[in-house]
Design an enzyme around this catalytic site. Sequence first.
Site, PDB file in Angstrom:
ATOM      1  N   LYS A  13       0.831  -1.209   0.000  1.00 30.28           N
ATOM      2  CA  LYS A  13       0.000   0.000   0.000  1.00 30.28           C
ATOM      3  C   LYS A  13       0.868   1.263   0.000  1.00 30.28           C
ATOM      4  O   LYS A  13       0.641   2.165  -0.793  1.00 30.28           O
ATOM      5  CB  LYS A  13      -0.911   0.045   1.246  1.00 30.28           C
ATOM      6  CG  LYS A  13      -1.871  -1.131   1.366  1.00 30.28           C
ATOM      7  CD  LYS A  13      -2.811  -0.956   2.553  1.00 30.28           C
ATOM      8  CE  LYS A  13      -2.135  -0.945   3.909  1.00 30.28           C
ATOM      9  NZ  LYS A  13      -1.497  -2.217   4.312  1.00 30.28           N
ATOM     10  N   ARG A  88      -9.443   1.434   9.500  1.00 30.01           N
ATOM     11  CA  ARG A  88      -9.280   0.028   9.862  1.00 30.01           C
ATOM     12  C   ARG A  88     -10.461  -0.476  10.687  1.00 30.01           C
ATOM     13  O   ARG A  88     -10.472  -1.640  11.073  1.00 30.01           O
ATOM     14  CB  ARG A  88      -7.989  -0.173  10.662  1.00 30.01           C
ATOM     15  CG  ARG A  88      -6.748  -0.455   9.808  1.00 30.01           C
ATOM     16  CD  ARG A  88      -5.543  -0.376  10.730  1.00 30.01           C
ATOM     17  NE  ARG A  88      -4.404  -1.172  10.351  1.00 30.01           N
ATOM     18  CZ  ARG A  88      -3.270  -0.676   9.855  1.00 30.01           C
ATOM     19  NH1 ARG A  88      -3.151   0.594   9.594  1.00 30.01           N
ATOM     20  NH2 ARG A  88      -2.255  -1.481   9.613  1.00 30.01           N
ATOM     21  N   ARG A 127      11.531  -6.573   4.910  1.00 31.49           N
ATOM     22  CA  ARG A 127      11.418  -5.176   5.364  1.00 31.49           C
ATOM     23  C   ARG A 127      12.038  -5.015   6.755  1.00 31.49           C
ATOM     24  O   ARG A 127      12.616  -3.980   7.058  1.00 31.49           O
ATOM     25  CB  ARG A 127       9.939  -4.750   5.378  1.00 31.49           C
ATOM     26  CG  ARG A 127       9.760  -3.264   5.603  1.00 31.49           C
ATOM     27  CD  ARG A 127       8.351  -2.816   5.322  1.00 31.49           C
ATOM     28  NE  ARG A 127       7.394  -3.296   6.301  1.00 31.49           N
ATOM     29  CZ  ARG A 127       6.084  -3.083   6.236  1.00 31.49           C
ATOM     30  NH1 ARG A 127       5.573  -2.430   5.222  1.00 31.49           N
ATOM     31  NH2 ARG A 127       5.277  -3.532   7.168  1.00 31.49           N
ATOM     32  N   ARG A 133      11.766  -1.875  11.444  1.00 32.97           N
ATOM     33  CA  ARG A 133      10.528  -1.539  12.166  1.00 32.97           C
ATOM     34  C   ARG A 133      10.306  -2.492  13.320  1.00 32.97           C
ATOM     35  O   ARG A 133      10.415  -3.700  13.142  1.00 32.97           O
ATOM     36  CB  ARG A 133       9.341  -1.630  11.193  1.00 32.97           C
ATOM     37  CG  ARG A 133       8.894  -0.301  10.668  1.00 32.97           C
ATOM     38  CD  ARG A 133       7.803  -0.475   9.663  1.00 32.97           C
ATOM     39  NE  ARG A 133       6.565  -0.979  10.242  1.00 32.97           N
ATOM     40  CZ  ARG A 133       5.394  -0.944   9.625  1.00 32.97           C
ATOM     41  NH1 ARG A 133       5.318  -0.423   8.418  1.00 32.97           N
ATOM     42  NH2 ARG A 133       4.321  -1.420  10.188  1.00 32.97           N
ATOM     43  N   ARG A 144      -0.872  -8.885  13.496  1.00 34.96           N
ATOM     44  CA  ARG A 144      -1.339  -7.899  12.515  1.00 34.96           C
ATOM     45  C   ARG A 144      -2.190  -8.573  11.442  1.00 34.96           C
ATOM     46  O   ARG A 144      -3.163  -8.010  10.967  1.00 34.96           O
ATOM     47  CB  ARG A 144      -0.147  -7.147  11.910  1.00 34.96           C
ATOM     48  CG  ARG A 144       0.424  -6.135  12.895  1.00 34.96           C
ATOM     49  CD  ARG A 144       1.871  -5.799  12.606  1.00 34.96           C
ATOM     50  NE  ARG A 144       2.033  -5.048  11.385  1.00 34.96           N
ATOM     51  CZ  ARG A 144       3.166  -4.986  10.690  1.00 34.96           C
ATOM     52  NH1 ARG A 144       4.228  -5.661  11.097  1.00 34.96           N
ATOM     53  NH2 ARG A 144       3.236  -4.267   9.597  1.00 34.96           N
TER      54      ARG A 144
HETATM   55  P1  AMP Z   1       0.852   0.253   9.276  1.00 36.11           P
HETATM   56  O1  AMP Z   1       2.107   0.997   8.993  1.00 36.11           O
HETATM   57  O2  AMP Z   1      -0.321   0.786   8.506  1.00 36.11           O
HETATM   58  O3  AMP Z   1       1.012  -1.240   9.131  1.00 36.11           O
HETATM   59  O4  AMP Z   1       0.492   0.513  10.807  1.00 36.11           O
HETATM   60  C1  AMP Z   1       1.377   0.129  11.846  1.00 36.11           C
HETATM   61  C2  AMP Z   1       0.621   0.049  13.162  1.00 36.11           C
HETATM   62  O5  AMP Z   1       0.062   1.333  13.492  1.00 36.11           O
HETATM   63  C3  AMP Z   1      -0.582  -0.888  13.158  1.00 36.11           C
HETATM   64  O6  AMP Z   1      -0.211  -2.237  13.418  1.00 36.11           O
HETATM   65  C4  AMP Z   1      -1.432  -0.299  14.300  1.00 36.11           C
HETATM   66  O7  AMP Z   1      -0.896  -0.612  15.561  1.00 36.11           O
HETATM   67  C5  AMP Z   1      -1.214   1.204  14.078  1.00 36.11           C
HETATM   68  N1  AMP Z   1      -2.215   1.767  13.141  1.00 36.11           N
HETATM   69  C6  AMP Z   1      -1.971   2.306  11.908  1.00 36.11           C
HETATM   70  N2  AMP Z   1      -3.099   2.737  11.334  1.00 36.11           N
HETATM   71  C7  AMP Z   1      -4.097   2.450  12.212  1.00 36.11           C
HETATM   72  C8  AMP Z   1      -5.515   2.622  12.178  1.00 36.11           C
HETATM   73  N3  AMP Z   1      -6.130   3.168  11.114  1.00 36.11           N
HETATM   74  N4  AMP Z   1      -6.231   2.203  13.264  1.00 36.11           N
HETATM   75  C9  AMP Z   1      -5.630   1.670  14.333  1.00 36.11           C
HETATM   76  N5  AMP Z   1      -4.311   1.452  14.422  1.00 36.11           N
HETATM   77  C10 AMP Z   1      -3.534   1.841  13.370  1.00 36.11           C
END
Ligand code: AMP
Length: 191
Positions: A13, A88, A127, A133, A144
């Site tokens: 994404k 989400r 990654r 990360r 996740r």
């Molecule tokens: P991502 O980089 O989108 O994979 O997000 C990393 C982490 O940030 C996720 O595993 C959640 O802990 C938190 N996070 C990111 N976006 C959201 C969202 N829209 N709602 C809730 N938690 C989020």
Amino acid sequence: MNIIFFGPPGAGKGTQAKIIEDKYGLKQLSTGDMLRAEVSQGTDLGNQAKAIMDRGELVSDEIVIGMIAARVDSKSCKKGVIFDGFPRTEAQAVALDAMLKERGKKIDLVLELQVDDNALVERIEKRAQEEGRSDDNVEALKNRLAQYRSYSAEVLPYYKAQGDVPPVDGMRPIDEVTMQIEAILDTDEEA
Ligand code: AMP
């Protein structure tokens, strides 16, 4: 044009959003990137979110909705936004619809990037080595993916009830995925 890139962790994404935002003059808003910035700046919000993120769980709706609300009016979002990793939950989707409606805007398109679980694990392992990360590890990834299964069952039907959610084959090489997305965007713009 306001677009949502929906898909599991590691689906590409962010990679695709960065390519598409330049080509279409849109702005990528990634709640994950915003949260990581808060964590690295050591803000209260970041300190609150870090443990939740490291476990691969979801940060509260209130926090992520607030972060998006603080940005949608910025000049760079004028031509439209690519929402990456947001919404989400259904509550986030409802809040986003309301936020856009107040501004005379709407979500024009939701794309679903589809990738096999095995490929996701491989990508996240790669990654982890490249970016370091703290949530790119096997335990957090399992969580996740489980979270993804549960929230996609809530968010996708919400958008499917409003219109088509075209799938994108995220297993293809990066440039081919971009081509698929562009084909969908160009058809949508003509519609
Ligand atoms: P991502 O980089 O989108 O994979 O997000 C990393 C982490 O940030 C996720 O595993 C959640 O802990 C938190 N996070 C990111 N976006 C959201 C969202 N829209 N709602 C809730 N938690 C989020």
